[in-house]
Scaffold this motif. Structure first.
Motif, short mmCIF file in Angstrom:
data_model
loop_
_atom_site.label_atom_id
_atom_site.label_comp_id
_atom_site.label_asym_id
_atom_site.label_seq_id
_atom_site.Cartn_x
_atom_site.Cartn_y
_atom_site.Cartn_z
N GLN A 1 -21.70 -31.08 -17.47
CA GLN A 1 -22.19 -32.33 -17.19
C GLN A 1 -22.78 -33.11 -16.67
O GLN A 1 -21.13 -34.37 -16.14
N ASP A 2 -23.13 -33.78 -15.28
CA ASP A 2 -23.67 -34.13 -14.30
C ASP A 2 -23.56 -35.39 -14.59
O ASP A 2 -24.22 -35.23 -15.51
N GLY A 3 -23.45 -36.77 -14.26
CA GLY A 3 -23.57 -37.86 -13.72
C GLY A 3 -25.06 -38.32 -14.77
O GLY A 3 -25.46 -38.90 -15.50
N SER A 4 -26.66 -37.32 -13.93
CA SER A 4 -27.84 -37.34 -14.40
C SER A 4 -28.32 -36.77 -15.81
O SER A 4 -29.08 -37.19 -16.30
N GLU A 5 -27.12 -35.79 -16.08
CA GLU A 5 -27.82 -35.16 -17.07
C GLU A 5 -27.45 -35.24 -18.17
O GLU A 5 -26.57 -35.95 -18.61
N ASP B 1 -28.67 -29.08 -18.58
CA ASP B 1 -27.97 -28.66 -17.74
C ASP B 1 -29.00 -28.79 -16.59
O ASP B 1 -29.51 -27.29 -16.28
N THR C 1 -21.06 -31.80 -27.37
CA THR C 1 -21.44 -32.81 -26.86
C THR C 1 -22.67 -31.40 -26.49
O THR C 1 -22.39 -30.24 -25.85
#
Length: 124
Positions: free
Chosen positions: A34-38, A27, A23
């Motif tokens: 990798q946060d949920g909204s990225e 960032d 993946t």
């Protein structure tokens, strides 16, 4: 592949394979996770060199992901920087990365890149 031994017996050779999943993501906050909204970065090319020395270039999909079946052992993943968005800086070293792929399993690796912006103005 069937090989005949000196005793006339056939010996079949099989190569154990595994899956590599990669993946590449934007960032946004630069924290290396990798946060949920990225979102993933689509269209990024990654050179995958398997444990046998075979190299292939794969391209990330609309979600910034790609996968490939490779022989078990150490596999090198090298992001082709020219396919990244302008100003992208790696936040998840090392790159290239060497990962160990185990037979029958999926090994995952992520590359995060933060897009740096420039600020212009006049100081007076």
């Amino acid at each position: 592949m069937s090989v005949s031994s000196s005793g006339g017996q056939d010996i079949d050779g099989y190569q154990i394979q595994g899956e590599i999943s990669v993946t590449v993501f934007d960032d946004v906050n630069g924290n290396g996770v990798q946060d949920g909204s990225e979102p993933g970065l689509a269209g990024v090319q990654v050179e995958i060199t398997d444990s046998q020395g075979n190299a292939v270039v794969e391209t990330t999909d609309a979600f910034g992901m790609l996968s490939r079946t490779v022989p078990r052992g150490n596999t090198t993943l090298d992001v082709i920087e020219s396919t990244l968005p302008a100003g992208a800086t790696l936040t998840t070293p090392p790159e290239p990365a060497v990962v160990e792929v185990f037979g029958g399993n999926t090994t995952s690796h992520i590359f995060g890149y933060q897009r740096l912006a420039s600020v212009t103005g006049i100081v007076f």
